[in-house]
Design a protein around this motif. Structure first.
Motif, PDB file in Angstrom:
ATOM      1  N   VAL A 499       0.832  -1.206   0.000  1.00 15.58           N
ATOM      2  CA  VAL A 499       0.000   0.000   0.000  1.00 15.58           C
ATOM      3  C   VAL A 499       0.868   1.257   0.000  1.00 15.58           C
ATOM      4  O   VAL A 499       1.853   1.346   0.750  1.00 15.58           O
ATOM      5  CB  VAL A 499      -0.929   0.009   1.239  1.00 15.58           C
ATOM      6  CG1 VAL A 499      -1.813   1.249   1.229  1.00 15.58           C
ATOM      7  CG2 VAL A 499      -1.790  -1.248   1.278  1.00 15.58           C
ATOM      8  N   ALA A 500       0.488   2.212  -0.850  1.00  8.90           N
ATOM      9  CA  ALA A 500       1.148   3.518  -0.848  1.00  8.90           C
ATOM     10  C   ALA A 500       0.636   4.325   0.339  1.00  8.90           C
ATOM     11  O   ALA A 500      -0.576   4.526   0.476  1.00  8.90           O
ATOM     12  CB  ALA A 500       0.848   4.259  -2.153  1.00  8.90           C
ATOM     13  N   GLU A 501       1.558   4.791   1.180  1.00  9.70           N
ATOM     14  CA  GLU A 501       1.157   5.536   2.375  1.00  9.70           C
ATOM     15  C   GLU A 501       1.617   6.986   2.329  1.00  9.70           C
ATOM     16  O   GLU A 501       1.642   7.669   3.345  1.00  9.70           O
ATOM     17  CB  GLU A 501       1.683   4.828   3.626  1.00  9.70           C
ATOM     18  CG  GLU A 501       1.111   3.415   3.753  1.00  9.70           C
ATOM     19  CD  GLU A 501       1.329   2.799   5.123  1.00  9.70           C
ATOM     20  OE1 GLU A 501       2.372   3.121   5.758  1.00  9.70           O
ATOM     21  OE2 GLU A 501       0.469   2.012   5.552  1.00  9.70           O
ATOM     22  N   GLU A 508       3.885  -3.305   3.247  1.00  9.95           N
ATOM     23  CA  GLU A 508       3.200  -4.554   2.903  1.00  9.95           C
ATOM     24  C   GLU A 508       2.348  -5.026   4.082  1.00  9.95           C
ATOM     25  O   GLU A 508       2.807  -5.047   5.222  1.00  9.95           O
ATOM     26  CB  GLU A 508       4.213  -5.635   2.526  1.00  9.95           C
ATOM     27  CG  GLU A 508       3.541  -6.912   2.016  1.00  9.95           C
ATOM     28  CD  GLU A 508       4.533  -7.965   1.567  1.00  9.95           C
ATOM     29  OE1 GLU A 508       4.104  -8.949   0.929  1.00  9.95           O
ATOM     30  OE2 GLU A 508       5.746  -7.812   1.853  1.00  9.95           O
ATOM     31  N   TYR A 509       1.090  -5.386   3.794  1.00  7.15           N
ATOM     32  CA  TYR A 509       0.159  -5.910   4.787  1.00  7.15           C
ATOM     33  C   TYR A 509      -0.263  -7.320   4.389  1.00  7.15           C
ATOM     34  O   TYR A 509      -0.406  -7.623   3.192  1.00  7.15           O
ATOM     35  CB  TYR A 509      -1.100  -5.043   4.871  1.00  7.15           C
ATOM     36  CG  TYR A 509      -0.880  -3.661   5.432  1.00  7.15           C
ATOM     37  CD1 TYR A 509      -1.104  -3.379   6.778  1.00  7.15           C
ATOM     38  CD2 TYR A 509      -0.444  -2.619   4.618  1.00  7.15           C
ATOM     39  CE1 TYR A 509      -0.912  -2.108   7.294  1.00  7.15           C
ATOM     40  CE2 TYR A 509      -0.242  -1.341   5.120  1.00  7.15           C
ATOM     41  CZ  TYR A 509      -0.485  -1.097   6.462  1.00  7.15           C
ATOM     42  OH  TYR A 509      -0.301   0.168   6.966  1.00  7.15           O
ATOM     43  N   SER A 520      -4.886  -1.078   9.675  1.00  8.12           N
ATOM     44  CA  SER A 520      -4.532   0.345   9.803  1.00  8.12           C
ATOM     45  C   SER A 520      -5.371   1.025  10.874  1.00  8.12           C
ATOM     46  O   SER A 520      -4.866   1.815  11.678  1.00  8.12           O
ATOM     47  CB  SER A 520      -4.731   1.056   8.463  1.00  8.12           C
ATOM     48  OG  SER A 520      -3.860   0.537   7.496  1.00  8.12           O
ATOM     49  N   ALA A 521      -6.680   0.698  10.879  1.00  9.11           N
ATOM     50  CA  ALA A 521      -7.576   1.308  11.875  1.00  9.11           C
ATOM     51  C   ALA A 521      -7.183   0.880  13.287  1.00  9.11           C
ATOM     52  O   ALA A 521      -7.170   1.695  14.212  1.00  9.11           O
ATOM     53  CB  ALA A 521      -9.021   0.917  11.570  1.00  9.11           C
ATOM     54  N   ILE A 526      -4.563   1.848  18.558  1.00  7.67           N
ATOM     55  CA  ILE A 526      -3.583   1.457  19.576  1.00  7.67           C
ATOM     56  C   ILE A 526      -2.607   2.595  19.848  1.00  7.67           C
ATOM     57  O   ILE A 526      -2.274   2.903  20.995  1.00  7.67           O
ATOM     58  CB  ILE A 526      -2.830   0.183  19.134  1.00  7.67           C
ATOM     59  CG1 ILE A 526      -3.790  -1.021  19.159  1.00  7.67           C
ATOM     60  CG2 ILE A 526      -1.634  -0.081  20.028  1.00  7.67           C
ATOM     61  CD1 ILE A 526      -3.219  -2.254  18.492  1.00  7.67           C
ATOM     62  N   GLU A 527      -2.155   3.259  18.770  1.00  8.64           N
ATOM     63  CA  GLU A 527      -1.232   4.397  18.931  1.00  8.64           C
ATOM     64  C   GLU A 527      -1.889   5.525  19.708  1.00  8.64           C
ATOM     65  O   GLU A 527      -1.263   6.159  20.564  1.00  8.64           O
ATOM     66  CB  GLU A 527      -0.772   4.890  17.561  1.00  8.64           C
ATOM     67  CG  GLU A 527       0.216   3.967  16.881  1.00  8.64           C
ATOM     68  CD  GLU A 527       0.608   4.470  15.503  1.00  8.64           C
ATOM     69  OE1 GLU A 527       0.271   5.641  15.194  1.00  8.64           O
ATOM     70  OE2 GLU A 527       1.236   3.711  14.745  1.00  8.64           O
ATOM     71  N   ALA A 528      -3.167   5.787  19.392  1.00  5.27           N
ATOM     72  CA  ALA A 528      -3.876   6.866  20.082  1.00  5.27           C
ATOM     73  C   ALA A 528      -4.037   6.543  21.569  1.00  5.27           C
ATOM     74  O   ALA A 528      -3.889   7.415  22.428  1.00  5.27           O
ATOM     75  CB  ALA A 528      -5.240   7.086  19.442  1.00  5.27           C
ATOM     76  N   ALA A 529      -4.326   5.254  21.884  1.00  5.76           N
ATOM     77  CA  ALA A 529      -4.513   4.855  23.279  1.00  5.76           C
ATOM     78  C   ALA A 529      -3.186   4.898  24.044  1.00  5.76           C
ATOM     79  O   ALA A 529      -3.156   5.198  25.242  1.00  5.76           O
ATOM     80  CB  ALA A 529      -5.108   3.460  23.345  1.00  5.76           C
TER      81      ALA A 529
END
Length: 624
Positions: A499-501, A508-509, A520-521, A526-529
């Motif tokens: 995926v282009a980010e 790669e996923y 991604s969601a 997790i990062e926000a928490a």
């Protein structure tokens, strides 16, 4: 009253009936997805509804004052015009009437002109065009010739929407659009206040937009309420019932044929009524139009490649000031099926060339495997010579074609792709868009290859052919690199997605588009928490303590949870497999709607639970 009604429509090309007494009506607010095989006449039907073409027989009635706007697959533009001028063509009548009113030439009926102008909103046509351009995110000063295919699609939609139609007819609106643009278009159409009829083979798009599915099958139109998922379930039950009815009919016909051929004694006493019934059965059997043949796909896999297909380490590529690929590392092995996803212009083609060793990186290294034989599916069909015949395109200079260990006559091979023998000597330019894609697939699959590169192979292909192509690629033991914006197709084929980010970053996923979006969601959540809350103003510094490098050991409760996780994951996977089998069968759809919703809802929820357990298992494993 319906906005438009088509009654007993007949249309034939040569001896092939495209419409055979077809009936169709469209109510206000409906969003109808029109589906069917390539070449069955969907585009012809849309042109009849638009009033562009006329049926051989039958009638089209429009409610008084209804405005119908049609957007073809390949819209016609003046390449030198600006975007504003092109979109303004959608309000051409209002623009012309206002110019006439302002010029007030002698003999003009100004009262009539003013009444018509007010009905069309002609006093503010520039404002309508500006609002449409803003809504569709288009630069009014852009020149058509310099636009990408996806942007031209937006211009065509803007031109149609500026006319404020009551009925909007769209032929393959998602072609040339990337994933983000397809999602944007789905939101736009679900908010459209008029009625809509669209031809598309994008099943996820149909699920998001359609409120009714209409299938054109053997000259007749069959309507199914709901989106494409509801249609699939209903169609499966219908096909099973049709097969059962045909089997019973054939059994009865066989019995009557045996009876009529009995000995002399039986013939002396035979019933005139029974003979008449046999004659009628034979006529019905001849008249019964069997379900159209299915395309048969096979591929010459060629010799196996080495286990390694490509290894990229810290690869980077720039064009001028633009970074296309930045510090990308990945390993692709034989049998991998890799999807490349990103907006138009992100550099998917460049990344593919880097992976396959056809383009040197500016930084990093690329190592390609041994014995690679690559076959390409070209998005723009440049490999097809429009003047060549179908037979020469597949097997130039020979009537035979070699596929692996098999030798096939070119007529038979073309028949596998639903091209009748009579068309084998027709030029490529006589084919529709979907037929050209089918021919390109036939040409591709006739060549020995252990690596397939498919660039938008799904454009213009009918849904049944898409599903068969999915099965072929799933069973293919070579390596596949797939560029497609058809999310259902990607999800059903690939094992991983690159995926282009943004800013040249690629990642790669595991899994397809749905897996990438879910991962991604979750990562974002997790990062926000984990992000620490804002701290108050610092107090006086305390003596520094050397940081500990030792991992924090698992507590007894965490260790017990880690030990139990594999069994919980296995149980969920078993439940998921059982529910998938139930959904794939037919018995479920004979039960209540509540039961169907319960099973499908639980199947979808299990995937989320599995991902949470896997992430928890990974987190605990790293600490244990």
């Amino acid at each position: 009253m319906a906005l438009l009604t088509l009654t007993n429509a007949h249309l034939a090309f040569g001896h092939v009936p495209l419409l055979d007494g077809a009936d169709f009506s469209l109510e206000a607010g409906e969003r109808v997805g029109l589906i069917g095989r390539n070449g069955t006449g969907k585009s012809s039907l849309l042109k009849i509804l638009a009033g562009i073409d006329r049926p051989d027989d039958g009638s089209l009635q429009l409610q008084s004052g209804v405005r119908v706007v049609y957007v073809p697959q390949e819209p016609d533009f003046n390449d030198d015009a600006t975007v504003f001028d092109t979109v303004s063509e959608g309000v051409a009548e209002a623009r012309e009437l206002r110019a006439r009113f302002e010029a007030h030439a002698p003999g003009d009926d100004l009262d009539a002109l003013q009444t018509r102008l007010e009905a069309l909103g002609g006093w503010t046509w520039e404002q309508r065009v500006d609002e449409t351009l803003q809504r569709l995110r288009l630069d009014p000063a852009g020149v058509i010739a310099r636009l990408s295919g996806g942007t031209k699609k937006r211009v065509a939609l803007a031109r149609a929407l500026a006319a404020q139609p009551d009925v909007l007819l769209l032929d393959e609106p998602t072609n040339h659009l990337d994933l983000e643009a397809i999602d944007w278009l789905a939101d736009l159409l679900t908010g459209f206040r008029g009625a809509l009829v669209l031809i598309t083979h994008d099943r996820a798009f149909l699920d998001a937009v359609a409120t009714r599915i209409v299938e054109l099958d053997r000259g007749h139109l069959h309507g199914y309420p709901g989106n494409f998922a509801a249609f699939e379930a209903a169609k499966q039950r219908e096909l099973e019932a049709e097969a059962l009815a045909n089997a019973r009919f054939d059994k009865l016909l066989a019995q009557e044929e045996v009876w009529i051929r009995k000995g002399v004694e039986a013939r002396r006493t035979r019933s005139v009524a029974r003979v008449a019934r046999l004659v009628k059965l034979r006529e019905e059997h001849r008249a019964r139009r069997e379900q159209q043949g299915k395309v048969r796909l096979d591929i010459d896999r060629g010799a196996s490649s080495g286990k390694l297909v490509a290894e990229l380490d810290g690869v980077g590529k720039r064009y001028g000031d633009k970074t296309i690929v930045q510090d990308f590392s990945a390993i692709f092995l034989r049998g991998d099926k890799v999807g490349l996803v990103g907006p138009n212009g992100a550099g998917k083609t460049t990344l593919l060339k880097l992976i396959l060793g056809q383009l040197a990186p500016d930084s990093g290294t690329v190592r390609t495997g041994s014995n690679l034989t690559i076959a390409y599916f070209d998005q723009m069909r440049e490999a097809l010579d429009p003047e060549k015949t179908l037979a020469d395109t597949i097997s130039p200079g020979s009537e035979w074609i070699e596929i692996g260990s098999q030798r096939k006559h070119v007529m038979s091979y073309l028949g596998d792709f639903l091209f009748a023998p009579a068309r084998a000597n027709s030029p490529v330019k006589s084919l529709s868009g979907g037929e050209r894609n089918r021919l390109l697939l036939a040409r591709l699959f006739a060549r020995p290859a252990n690596v397939l590169v498919l660039d938008e192979p799904t454009n213009d292909l009918d849904i049944e052919t898409l599903e068969l192509l999915e099965e072929l690629l799933q069973d293919y033991d070579g390596t596949v690199f797939l560029v497609s914006h058809d999310r259902r197709f990607v999800d059903n084929v690939v094992t991983s997605t690159v995926v282009a980010e943004g800013e040249g970053r690629w990642r790669e996923y595991e899994g397809g588009i749905a897996d990438w979006q879910a991962q991604s969601a979750r990562s974002a959540a997790i990062e926000a928490a984990a992000r620490p809350a804002p701290t108050p103003a610092p107090k006086a510094p305390e003596p520094a303590v050397a940081p500990s490098t030792a991992k924090k050991k698992l507590s007894y409760k965490e260790q017990r949870e880690l030990d139990e996780l594999p069994a919980r994951i296995e149980a969920l996977e078993a439940e998921q497999a059982r529910l998938a089998a139930e959904i794939g069968g037919t018995a479920l759809y004979t039960e209540s709607p509540q039961r169907i919703a319960e099973v499908t809802g639980r199947h979808a929820a299990i995937e989320d639970e599995l991902m949470q357990l896997l992430e928890r298992w990974e987190a605990l494993s790293h600490r244990g």
